[in-house]
Design a protein around this motif. Structure first.
Motif, short mmCIF file in Angstrom:
data_model
loop_
_atom_site.label_atom_id
_atom_site.label_comp_id
_atom_site.label_asym_id
_atom_site.label_seq_id
_atom_site.Cartn_x
_atom_site.Cartn_y
_atom_site.Cartn_z
N GLY A 110 6.38 13.63 5.54
CA GLY A 110 6.16 12.49 6.41
C GLY A 110 4.91 11.79 6.01
N PRO A 111 4.92 10.46 6.22
CA PRO A 111 4.12 9.68 5.44
C PRO A 111 2.66 9.83 5.70
CG PRO A 111 5.26 8.40 7.33
CD PRO A 111 6.01 9.79 7.17
N GLY A 112 2.22 10.31 7.17
CA GLY A 112 0.75 10.70 7.42
C GLY A 112 0.44 11.77 6.50
N VAL A 113 1.03 12.91 6.53
CA VAL A 113 0.49 14.00 5.84
C VAL A 113 0.67 13.57 4.35
CG1 VAL A 113 0.80 16.32 4.99
CG2 VAL A 113 1.07 15.54 7.66
N TYR A 130 -3.08 13.51 1.73
CA TYR A 130 -3.17 14.45 0.61
C TYR A 130 -3.35 13.53 -0.52
CZ TYR A 130 -1.18 18.84 2.54
OH TYR A 130 -1.27 20.15 3.17
N ARG A 131 -2.81 12.38 -0.59
CA ARG A 131 -2.90 11.50 -1.80
C ARG A 131 -4.23 11.03 -1.91
NH1 ARG A 131 0.68 6.09 -3.57
NH2 ARG A 131 -0.55 5.54 -5.33
N VAL A 132 -4.69 10.33 -1.00
CA VAL A 132 -6.20 9.90 -0.85
C VAL A 132 -7.12 10.75 -1.11
CG1 VAL A 132 -5.36 7.41 0.25
CG2 VAL A 132 -6.13 9.60 1.79
N LEU A 133 -7.01 12.12 -0.25
CA LEU A 133 -7.82 13.14 -0.66
C LEU A 133 -8.03 13.73 -1.85
CD1 LEU A 133 -9.96 15.13 0.80
CD2 LEU A 133 -8.07 16.67 1.41
N PHE A 134 -6.92 13.98 -2.67
CA PHE A 134 -6.72 14.34 -3.71
C PHE A 134 -7.56 13.40 -4.85
CE2 PHE A 134 -2.68 17.15 -2.71
CZ PHE A 134 -3.48 18.18 -2.27
N ALA A 135 -7.11 12.17 -4.56
CA ALA A 135 -7.73 11.03 -5.50
C ALA A 135 -9.41 11.08 -5.25
CB ALA A 135 -7.27 9.83 -5.22
N ALA A 136 -9.74 11.04 -4.00
CA ALA A 136 -11.19 11.01 -4.01
C ALA A 136 -11.80 12.14 -4.39
CB ALA A 136 -11.49 11.03 -2.23
N GLY A 173 -10.43 0.13 1.49
CA GLY A 173 -9.71 1.52 1.79
C GLY A 173 -8.70 1.17 2.55
N ILE A 174 -8.68 0.24 3.51
CA ILE A 174 -7.53 0.07 4.33
C ILE A 174 -6.47 -0.95 3.95
CG2 ILE A 174 -8.72 -1.93 5.72
CD1 ILE A 174 -7.19 -0.81 8.28
N PHE A 175 -6.92 -2.07 2.98
CA PHE A 175 -5.84 -2.83 2.57
C PHE A 175 -5.39 -2.57 1.47
CE2 PHE A 175 -8.28 -5.75 5.83
CZ PHE A 175 -7.20 -5.85 6.59
N ASN A 176 -6.25 -1.85 0.53
CA ASN A 176 -5.74 -1.61 -0.80
C ASN A 176 -5.13 -0.23 -0.93
OD1 ASN A 176 -5.53 -2.92 -3.45
ND2 ASN A 176 -6.90 -1.43 -4.22
N ALA A 177 -5.32 0.60 0.12
CA ALA A 177 -5.02 2.09 -0.18
C ALA A 177 -4.24 2.49 1.19
CB ALA A 177 -6.15 3.08 -0.15
N ALA A 178 -5.13 2.73 2.29
CA ALA A 178 -4.59 3.50 3.35
C ALA A 178 -3.23 2.76 3.91
CB ALA A 178 -5.37 3.73 4.41
N ALA A 232 -12.93 6.23 1.83
CA ALA A 232 -12.66 5.44 2.98
C ALA A 232 -11.44 5.63 3.68
CB ALA A 232 -13.01 4.09 2.74
N ALA A 233 -10.30 5.51 2.53
CA ALA A 233 -8.69 5.62 2.85
C ALA A 233 -8.67 6.99 3.58
CB ALA A 233 -8.09 5.53 1.61
N THR A 234 -9.50 8.15 2.90
CA THR A 234 -9.16 9.49 3.57
C THR A 234 -9.48 9.44 4.98
OG1 THR A 234 -9.73 10.28 1.41
CG2 THR A 234 -9.94 11.94 3.17
N LEU A 235 -10.64 9.02 5.44
CA LEU A 235 -11.02 8.77 7.02
C LEU A 235 -10.27 7.91 7.74
CD1 LEU A 235 -14.89 8.26 6.33
CD2 LEU A 235 -13.55 10.38 7.17
#
Length: 295
Positions: A31-34, A38-44, A71-76, A186-189
């Protein structure tokens, strides 16, 4: 551009083009959320390890608002939108729609600065729109249920990249690596609430988890290091060439690993979108034949 830098540029395009392959593999399972959490957390975490190794400060107290905007406009938000669209669209279509981001950036910048759009930019926007219409009009994925909304989501994701690029031009001067590192935390949060909206539709599989890890470490962490290294060594204009190469690898990886159909409309649509992007951005090759002969 030296051979080494050219190799790094092609490698970066291959990695970023592969992000759509990995999303296409993992999004239907996680799913997109999980997947994006994972993506932004692993990257962080990866960038945090690099920052610790290189002793690069983050400056969270001074720049936390800046990191949140990036974090919101360029990632999340764009990551989530592309992952949501990846449940329906092919990797090749996603990669071409992503290539419209510089066009959105130019349009948003003109509106933000209240400037008239030049004839060249207008021609590029028309050309890019025609390329997208050709691609989605003939590609068989457009006939799938929900394809229209998925295409709109992918274009809106690229639109958010345009917002981020416009903001970055007027944003406080922050070291590029810190921008990448801070924006991933920021995207992780910011992505956490999406776990309630998009719970995983199926149990995680090793393949989906591996794709999520590749998205985070390779397509976000390593790719950022390569990109900012290219900007440092060859300049932003030459590094921009990656925008034109990404769709080529997105189409290639989709065909090789997912057996996606590559029709004449795929190649033609991608070429027209790339040509439109070049017009809108005013891009010129980083070298000319005259300079090459003089050398």
């Amino acid at each position: 551009m030296s051979t080494a830098n050219l190799f790094r540029l092609i490698l970066l395009a291959a990695i970023w083009g592969g992000s759509f392959l990995f999303m296409r593999i993992a999004a239907p399972v996680l799913g997109p959320g999980v997947l994006i959490e994972y993506r932004v957390l692993f990257a962080a975490l990866f960038l945090a390890a690099i920052a610790l190794l290189l002793k690069k400060p983050l400056g969270w107290r001074e720049h936390w608002k800046h990191y949140l905007v990036l974090g919101i406009f360029n990632a999340a938000l764009p990551f989530l939108l592309f992952a949501w669209a990846a449940r329906t669209l092919s990797a090749s279509v996603l990669s071409v729609l992503n290539a419209t981001a510089p066009m959105w950036g130019a349009l948003i910048g003109a509106v933000w600065q209240r400037q008239m759009i030049s004839g060249r930019v207008l021609a590029g926007l028309v050309l890019g729109t025609a390329g997208v219409a050709l691609l989605v009009g003939f590609d068989h994925v457009s006939s799938r249920d929900g394809a229209g909304l998925a295409i709109a989501a992918a274009l809106f994701a690229a639109f958010n990249y345009g917002i981020a690029s416009t903001y970055a031009k007027a944003a406080p001067s922050v070291e590029p690596f810190a921008n990448a590192h801070g924006s991933m935390w920021a995207a992780t949060l910011l992505t956490l609430p999406s776990l309630l909206v998009f719970p995983a539709p199926a149990p995680a599989t090793p393949g989906a988890l591996a794709a999520a890890l590749a998205l985070g470490v390779l397509c976000s962490g390593v790719a950022y290091l390569l990109y900012y290294g290219l900007i440092r060594d060859v300049g932003a204009t030459s590094a921009l060439t990656v925008t034109f190469l990404n769709p080529l690898f997105g189409i290639l990886w989709g065909a090789l690993f997912l057996h996606e159909v590559v029709g004449w409309y795929t190649i033609a649509g991608a070429a027209i979108v790339i040509a439109g992007t070049a017009l809108v951005t005013g891009y010129r090759p980083p070298f000319s034949l005259r300079k090459a002969k003089a050398a």
